[in-house]
Design an enzyme around this catalytic site. Structure first.
Site, short mmCIF file in Angstrom:
data_model
loop_
_atom_site.label_atom_id
_atom_site.label_comp_id
_atom_site.label_asym_id
_atom_site.label_seq_id
_atom_site.Cartn_x
_atom_site.Cartn_y
_atom_site.Cartn_z
N ASN A 119 0.84 -1.19 0.00
CA ASN A 119 0.00 0.00 0.00
C ASN A 119 0.88 1.24 0.00
OD1 ASN A 119 0.56 -0.88 2.71
ND2 ASN A 119 -1.10 0.36 3.52
N ILE A 120 0.40 2.25 -0.72
CA ILE A 120 1.12 3.51 -0.89
C ILE A 120 0.14 4.64 -0.63
CG2 ILE A 120 2.47 4.94 -2.48
CD1 ILE A 120 2.96 2.23 -4.06
N GLU A 121 0.34 5.36 0.47
CA GLU A 121 -0.58 6.41 0.87
C GLU A 121 -0.16 7.77 0.32
OE1 GLU A 121 -2.01 4.42 5.08
OE2 GLU A 121 -0.65 6.14 5.14
N CYS B 35 -3.92 0.61 -2.78
CA CYS B 35 -3.80 -0.59 -1.95
C CYS B 35 -2.77 -1.55 -2.53
CB CYS B 35 -5.15 -1.29 -1.84
SG CYS B 35 -6.43 -0.31 -1.05
N GLU C 195 -3.05 -4.77 -3.10
CA GLU C 195 -3.59 -5.69 -4.09
C GLU C 195 -3.62 -5.05 -5.48
OE1 GLU C 195 -6.07 -6.26 -0.25
OE2 GLU C 195 -4.93 -4.68 -1.23
N CYS D 60 -10.20 -4.59 0.27
CA CYS D 60 -11.30 -3.64 0.39
C CYS D 60 -12.24 -3.80 -0.82
CB CYS D 60 -10.76 -2.21 0.46
SG CYS D 60 -10.12 -1.58 -1.11
#
Length: 132
Positions: free
Chosen positions: A42-44, A53, A55, A89
Site C-alpha cells: 500500500n502507498i498512501e 492498496c 492488491e 477492500c
C-alpha cells in the site's frame, strides 16, 4: 507455488509500504498462471483518494508487464503477525474480479492459519464487463 509460500512473500512485501498516515502496512503477492509472482504494497498520499492498496499495486504492476492470467492473490498486513486475516477492500475486490474472476484469495499468517476463498465468494453479484 503453495499458498503458505505465497503468503510469506506478501508478508515480506508489506515492509515496502509507504504509510505515514495509517501506519498500517499491507503487502500482496499475485501468482500468474505461468508461475511468476508480482508483489505490491500500500502507498498512501496526503490526498487520500490518491492512495493505492497493495492488491491493486500488484495487479497493475503485472498488467503493465503484459500478464493477463492470475490464479492466486495473497494479502498480508501487520495483523498477520497476530494470525489475523486481512481482506481486500471493496475497490480492490472489484479490480481483482475485473482481471481474474476465478482467482483464489489467500490471507491469514504464513506461520499460522491460512484462509483461502474464491473472489466470487468475497464479491457476489459483482459488476462485470458484460453488464453494460
Amino acid at each position: 507455488m503453495d499458498s503458505r509460500e505465497l503468503l510469506k512473500i506478501a508478508e515480506e512485501a508489506r515492509f515496502n509500504a509507504y504509510v505515514p498516515y495509517s501506519k498500517f502496512r499491507v503487502g500482496a503477492a499475485l501468482l500468474t498462471s505461468d508461475g511468476k509472482v508480482y508483489t505490491g504494497c500500500n502507498i498512501e498520499s496526503a490526498s487520500f483518494g490518491a492512495t493505492n492498496c497493495a492488491e491493486r499495486t500488484a495487479i497493475f504492476k503485472a498488467i503493465s508487464e503484459g500478464e493477463k492470467k492470475f490464479v492466486k492473490l495473497a494479502v498480508a498486513s501487520d495483523n498477520s503477525d497476530k494470525n489475523q486475516p486481512t481482506w481486500p477492500c471493496g475497490i480492490c475486490r472489484q479490480v481483482i474480479v475485473e482481471f481474474a474472476d476465478d482467482i483464489q484469495i489467500i490471507t491469514g499468517s504464513s506461520k499460522g492459519d491460512i484462509i483461502e476463498i474464491n473472489i466470487k465468494d468475497l464479491l457476489p453479484h459483482y459488476f462485470a464487463k458484460g453488464d453494460f
